[in-house]
Design a protein around this motif. Structure first.
Motif, PDB file in Angstrom:
ATOM      1  N   VAL A 166       1.024  -1.118  -0.132  1.00 52.46           N
ATOM      2  CA  VAL A 166      -0.028   0.081   0.266  1.00 52.46           C
ATOM      3  C   VAL A 166       1.007   1.161   0.029  1.00 52.46           C
ATOM      4  CG1 VAL A 166      -1.762   1.186   1.283  1.00 52.46           C
ATOM      5  CG2 VAL A 166      -1.793  -1.259   1.178  1.00 52.46           C
ATOM      6  N   CYS A 169       2.422   1.704  -3.465  1.00 52.96           N
ATOM      7  CA  CYS A 169       1.565   1.935  -4.691  1.00 52.96           C
ATOM      8  C   CYS A 169       1.271   3.482  -4.772  1.00 52.96           C
ATOM      9  CB  CYS A 169       0.252   1.080  -4.427  1.00 52.96           C
ATOM     10  SG  CYS A 169      -0.683   1.310  -5.742  1.00 52.96           S
ATOM     11  N   ALA A 170       1.371   3.864  -6.209  1.00 54.04           N
ATOM     12  CA  ALA A 170       1.127   5.197  -6.592  1.00 54.04           C
ATOM     13  C   ALA A 170      -0.366   5.447  -6.317  1.00 54.04           C
ATOM     14  CB  ALA A 170       1.430   5.477  -7.897  1.00 54.04           C
ATOM     15  N   ASN A 171      -1.096   4.447  -6.126  1.00 58.90           N
ATOM     16  CA  ASN A 171      -2.758   4.709  -5.698  1.00 58.90           C
ATOM     17  C   ASN A 171      -2.950   4.155  -4.422  1.00 58.90           C
ATOM     18  OD1 ASN A 171      -2.322   5.209  -8.358  1.00 58.90           O
ATOM     19  ND2 ASN A 171      -2.954   3.187  -8.849  1.00 58.90           N
ATOM     20  N   ALA A 172      -1.935   3.986  -3.516  1.00 61.61           N
ATOM     21  CA  ALA A 172      -2.386   3.304  -1.985  1.00 61.61           C
ATOM     22  C   ALA A 172      -3.259   2.170  -2.149  1.00 61.61           C
ATOM     23  CB  ALA A 172      -2.694   4.582  -1.206  1.00 61.61           C
ATOM     24  N   MET A 175      -4.296  -4.193  -3.356  1.00 63.90           N
ATOM     25  CA  MET A 175      -4.330  -5.284  -4.232  1.00 63.90           C
ATOM     26  C   MET A 175      -3.537  -6.392  -3.943  1.00 63.90           C
ATOM     27  SD  MET A 175      -7.248  -4.902  -6.078  1.00 63.90           S
ATOM     28  CE  MET A 175      -7.062  -5.601  -7.681  1.00 63.90           C
ATOM     29  N   PHE A 211      -9.090   2.572   0.111  1.00 63.86           N
ATOM     30  CA  PHE A 211      -7.710   2.270  -0.772  1.00 63.86           C
ATOM     31  C   PHE A 211      -7.905   2.579  -1.970  1.00 63.86           C
ATOM     32  CE2 PHE A 211      -7.399  -0.858   2.858  1.00 63.86           C
ATOM     33  CZ  PHE A 211      -6.094  -0.558   3.225  1.00 63.86           C
ATOM     34  N   GLY A 212      -6.917   2.936  -3.015  1.00 61.98           N
ATOM     35  CA  GLY A 212      -7.109   3.240  -4.268  1.00 61.98           C
ATOM     36  C   GLY A 212      -7.157   1.810  -5.128  1.00 61.98           C
ATOM     37  N   GLY A 213      -7.325   1.964  -6.592  1.00 57.25           N
ATOM     38  CA  GLY A 213      -7.300   0.723  -7.352  1.00 57.25           C
ATOM     39  C   GLY A 213      -6.003   0.534  -8.065  1.00 57.25           C
ATOM     40  N   CYS A 214      -5.619  -0.657  -8.570  1.00 58.62           N
ATOM     41  CA  CYS A 214      -4.377  -1.151  -9.215  1.00 58.62           C
ATOM     42  C   CYS A 214      -4.189  -0.550 -10.601  1.00 58.62           C
ATOM     43  CB  CYS A 214      -4.718  -2.470  -9.099  1.00 58.62           C
ATOM     44  SG  CYS A 214      -3.029  -3.263  -9.779  1.00 58.62           S
ATOM     45  N   SER A 215      -3.158   0.036 -10.585  1.00 60.97           N
ATOM     46  CA  SER A 215      -2.712   0.507 -12.113  1.00 60.97           C
ATOM     47  C   SER A 215      -1.670  -0.319 -12.700  1.00 60.97           C
ATOM     48  CB  SER A 215      -2.718   2.045 -12.372  1.00 60.97           C
ATOM     49  OG  SER A 215      -1.772   2.374 -11.386  1.00 60.97           O
ATOM     50  N   ASN A 216      -1.470  -1.361 -12.044  1.00 62.67           N
ATOM     51  CA  ASN A 216      -0.244  -2.257 -12.403  1.00 62.67           C
ATOM     52  C   ASN A 216       1.001  -1.712 -12.713  1.00 62.67           C
ATOM     53  OD1 ASN A 216      -2.573  -4.288 -12.741  1.00 62.67           O
ATOM     54  ND2 ASN A 216      -2.914  -3.745 -14.761  1.00 62.67           N
ATOM     55  N   THR A 217       1.390  -0.910 -11.886  1.00 60.03           N
ATOM     56  CA  THR A 217       2.841  -0.284 -11.787  1.00 60.03           C
ATOM     57  C   THR A 217       3.895  -1.249 -11.179  1.00 60.03           C
ATOM     58  OG1 THR A 217       3.048   0.520  -9.689  1.00 60.03           O
ATOM     59  CG2 THR A 217       1.990   1.971 -11.578  1.00 60.03           C
ATOM     60  N   TYR A 218       3.134  -2.116 -10.441  1.00 66.21           N
ATOM     61  CA  TYR A 218       4.076  -3.289  -9.838  1.00 66.21           C
ATOM     62  C   TYR A 218       5.049  -3.039  -8.634  1.00 66.21           C
ATOM     63  CZ  TYR A 218       1.951  -5.427 -13.989  1.00 66.21           C
ATOM     64  OH  TYR A 218       0.906  -6.074 -15.068  1.00 66.21           O
ATOM     65  N   ILE A 233      -2.452 -10.733  -8.015  1.00 70.16           N
ATOM     66  CA  ILE A 233      -3.439  -9.783  -8.320  1.00 70.16           C
ATOM     67  C   ILE A 233      -4.369 -10.375  -9.436  1.00 70.16           C
ATOM     68  CG2 ILE A 233      -3.863  -7.503  -9.015  1.00 70.16           C
ATOM     69  CD1 ILE A 233      -1.397  -6.544  -7.294  1.00 70.16           C
TER      70      ILE A 233
ATOM     71  N   LYS B  10     -12.189  -1.335 -13.421  1.00 69.50           N
ATOM     72  CA  LYS B  10     -10.854  -1.633 -14.253  1.00 69.50           C
ATOM     73  C   LYS B  10     -11.013  -2.545 -15.548  1.00 69.50           C
ATOM     74  CE  LYS B  10      -8.799  -1.953 -10.475  1.00 69.50           C
ATOM     75  NZ  LYS B  10      -7.841  -2.459  -9.826  1.00 69.50           N
ATOM     76  N   GLN B  80     -10.273   8.345  -7.993  1.00 70.73           N
ATOM     77  CA  GLN B  80     -10.123   7.579  -6.883  1.00 70.73           C
ATOM     78  C   GLN B  80      -8.888   7.380  -6.299  1.00 70.73           C
ATOM     79  OE1 GLN B  80     -12.268   4.323  -8.323  1.00 70.73           O
ATOM     80  NE2 GLN B  80     -14.506   5.174  -7.869  1.00 70.73           N
ATOM     81  N   ASN B  81      -7.988   7.304  -7.088  1.00 78.30           N
ATOM     82  CA  ASN B  81      -6.502   6.958  -6.907  1.00 78.30           C
ATOM     83  C   ASN B  81      -5.890   7.975  -6.226  1.00 78.30           C
ATOM     84  OD1 ASN B  81      -6.867   4.236  -7.874  1.00 78.30           O
ATOM     85  ND2 ASN B  81      -5.696   4.589  -9.689  1.00 78.30           N
ATOM     86  N   ALA B  84      -6.881   8.488  -2.442  1.00 77.86           N
ATOM     87  CA  ALA B  84      -6.700   7.439  -1.652  1.00 77.86           C
ATOM     88  C   ALA B  84      -5.197   7.748  -0.858  1.00 77.86           C
ATOM     89  CB  ALA B  84      -6.461   6.149  -2.151  1.00 77.86           C
ATOM     90  N   ARG B  85      -4.523   8.979  -1.468  1.00 86.81           N
ATOM     91  CA  ARG B  85      -3.508   9.220  -0.632  1.00 86.81           C
ATOM     92  C   ARG B  85      -3.606  11.044  -0.561  1.00 86.81           C
ATOM     93  NH1 ARG B  85       1.087   6.541  -2.881  1.00 86.81           N
ATOM     94  NH2 ARG B  85       0.939   5.038  -1.229  1.00 86.81           N
ATOM     95  N   THR B  97       9.820   0.417 -10.932  1.00 89.35           N
ATOM     96  CA  THR B  97       8.550   0.320 -11.775  1.00 89.35           C
ATOM     97  C   THR B  97       9.077   0.575 -13.147  1.00 89.35           C
ATOM     98  OG1 THR B  97       7.716   2.381 -11.432  1.00 89.35           O
ATOM     99  CG2 THR B  97       6.978   0.961  -9.961  1.00 89.35           C
ATOM    100  N   SER B 101       4.654   3.143 -16.442  1.00 87.81           N
ATOM    101  CA  SER B 101       3.287   2.766 -15.927  1.00 87.81           C
ATOM    102  C   SER B 101       2.660   3.664 -14.763  1.00 87.81           C
ATOM    103  CB  SER B 101       3.733   1.608 -15.050  1.00 87.81           C
ATOM    104  OG  SER B 101       4.477   1.768 -14.028  1.00 87.81           O
ATOM    105  N   HIS B 171       3.015   0.145 -21.776  1.00 82.85           N
ATOM    106  CA  HIS B 171       2.410  -0.450 -20.616  1.00 82.85           C
ATOM    107  C   HIS B 171       0.956  -0.925 -20.718  1.00 82.85           C
ATOM    108  CE1 HIS B 171       1.815  -0.970 -16.335  1.00 82.85           C
ATOM    109  NE2 HIS B 171       0.557  -0.220 -16.346  1.00 82.85           N
ATOM    110  N   GLN B 178      -3.732  -8.283 -17.363  1.00 89.45           N
ATOM    111  CA  GLN B 178      -3.431  -8.585 -16.025  1.00 89.45           C
ATOM    112  C   GLN B 178      -4.632  -8.314 -15.121  1.00 89.45           C
ATOM    113  OE1 GLN B 178      -0.777  -9.435 -13.841  1.00 89.45           O
ATOM    114  NE2 GLN B 178      -1.415  -8.575 -11.844  1.00 89.45           N
TER     115      GLN B 178
END
Lengths: 257, 221
Positions: A166, A169-172, A175, A211-218, A233, B10, B80-81, B84-85, B97, B101, B171, B178
């Motif tokens: 978390v 993650c760029a989006n907190a 996931m 929480f944010g969502g996943c944008s697959n930055t890994y 994920i 998504k 939303q993202n 979240a912060r 990363t 991305s 990306h 995924q």
């Protein structure tokens, strides 16, 4: 070794915090990051100042209590370790080290570097368990499990719930955490029974916690001290989609057996 | 439950994105006809087919829907993202990363602006909302494209926009798979290579056309 530390200080959840610069001297290269902070805190106590608050418990990399965002990375610069397993030899003498708490709407600051990560517990409470009556220990080989599945489940179960995913993650987003929990249980026969309801209730809970969502930055995978893969994920997404599509019209889940 | 969840949003974005990615290949195939030295006969025939074929006529609103869905969910998810912060880090994140991305929203905005310009240049003129510019005897897509692309500044901007789109696509492809839950120890590494190759083909292919027309001495209007 001597270091300049820039540490986030914040009296309580409501107070306005800020970075404060400290200097810590005479640190052994083989001391852990926390032993270095202990040295600083002893200096502060000796000076009559408030020591820096931070979370720690086992100090052997297995409990998931420690956190700290060190120089822009959760758990610091070394891959695959928690902050308690980070040693000062990983830094150069005279370095300036930035230390911040983990930042997420779902992780409010309690004080200084301590954040409240109970949001992760609430996700687990929403379904991250198997409902079985406890009793005698069953035979280990009574239920056959494919070796590949047991390995993958074990890898996912290595999650210590520290929340580095978390924090990174760029989006907190949580996931990777929830992906590990869902995969771990869905891969095993004992967990499959409730798999469909589990993934829906856990995702619903996660979505409600900010929480944010996943944008697959890994970034989560790169920072996870237990090396948990983002394949978890993808498995979470798969489990979620198939469960959501197959979900019955009437809510079938009554909370147990 | 299904549609309101963060994962479902998504998934829709990924599906719309993959649909748009397929459309780009078709578009590129037709655009490459601009490079044939037949005075636009092949290109115009292809454009005519796309304008009159009933299947394409049905596909057109689906395509607009795909764009709207992808953009709307992109905006929503990004909002939303960010929320979240609410308190950012003092030191920006330096986790490993892939570079692009993290900038899908930013590259998406650039592509959106390009798209708006592209629609004004071609589609609104086709619909008759904007009068065709002076200086071309015959107005059709071929002559419109040739006129625009003969301006080196326009062609440069066009190519630059596709470079940004290339970063977005690099990306996007593996990310979409995924999100759809398709991650495999054997196929995902190959998919990442294929996604990058696709991004390069789109960027180079689309950029080559205006740059060739603007800078090649062989090109004549």
């Amino acid at each position: 070794m001597n270091f300049t530390l820039r540490i986030w200080r914040q009296k309580n959840a409501a107070a306005k915090g800020g970075m404060v610069t400290y200097s810590v001297r005479g640190v052994c290269a083989d001391s852990s990051f926390f032993e270095m902070l202990d040295t600083l805190n002893q200096q502060l106590v000796d000076e009559g100042a408030e020591p820096v608050c931070f979370d720690h418990d086992c100090r052997e990399g297995i409990c998931g209590t420690c956190s700290l965002y060190i120089n822009g990375r959760p758990h610091g610069p070394v891959k695959g370790v928690t902050t308690c397993q980070l040693h000062m030899r990983s830094f150069a003498d005279g370095d300036t080290i930035n230390i911040e708490p983990w930042r997420a709407k779902a992780f409010p600051i309690v004080r200084d570097l301590i954040v409240d990560r109970s949001a992760l517990d609430r996700i687990n409470q929403a379904g991250g368990y198997v409902s079985v009556n406890s009793g005698g220990v069953p035979d280990a080989n009574a239920i056959a499990v494919r070796k590949a599945d047991s390995d993958a489940a074990f890898d996912a179960a290595a999650c210590i719930g520290c929340g580095a995913c978390v924090a990174a993650c760029a989006n907190a987003a949580a996931m990777l955490f929830i992906g590990a929990k869902v995969s771990h249980l869905a891969l095993l026969p004992q967990g499959k029974v409730e798999a469909r309801e589990r993934v829906l209730t856990m995702v619903e809970c996660m979505d409600g916690l900010g929480f944010g969502g996943c944008s697959n930055t890994y970034a989560c995978e790169a920072e996870c001290p237990k090396g948990i893969s983002v394949a978890n994920i993808a498995m979470l997404n798969r489990e979620f989609l198939s469960s959501a599509i197959r979900k019955d019209k009437a809510k079938p889940f009554s909370g147990g057996f | 439950m299904l549609l309101s969840s963060s994962i479902a949003g998504k998934v829709l974005m990924a599906l719309a994105g993959l649909f748009l990615a397929m459309f780009l290949l078709v578009h590129l195939g037709i655009n490459l006809l601009l490079l044939s030295s037949d005075g636009g006969v092949a290109f115009t025939a292809a454009a005519e087919f796309m304008a009159t074929n009933p299947i394409i006529k049905i596909a057109e609103p689906v395509l607009f829907g795909g764009f709207l869905l992808h953009i709307a969910f992109g905006m929503m998810v990004s909002g939303q993202n960010r929320a979240a912060r609410p308190v950012r880090y003092q030191e920006s994140n330096s986790s490993e990363t892939s570079l692009f991305s993290k900038y899908m929203f930013h590259t998406g905005i650039v592509v959106f602006l390009f798209l708006a310009m592209h629609m004004a240049d071609f589609y609104l003129i086709k619909l008759g909302f904007i009068a065709p510019p002076e200086g071309i005897g015959q107005h059709d897509f071929y002559h419109r494209a040739m006129l625009l692309f003969s301006n080196p500044w326009y062609s440069g901007f066009y190519a630059l926009s596709f470079l940004v789109l290339g970063f977005h696509l690099n990306h996007a492809i593996q990310s979409a798979f995924q999100t759809l839950g398709l991650n495999h120890s054997r196929y995902t590494p190959a998919l990442k290579v294929a996604g990058s190759a696709y991004a390069i083909i789109i960027t180079v292919g689309f950029s080559l056309i205006p740059l060739w027309i603007a800078f090649s001495p062989l090109t004549r209007l």
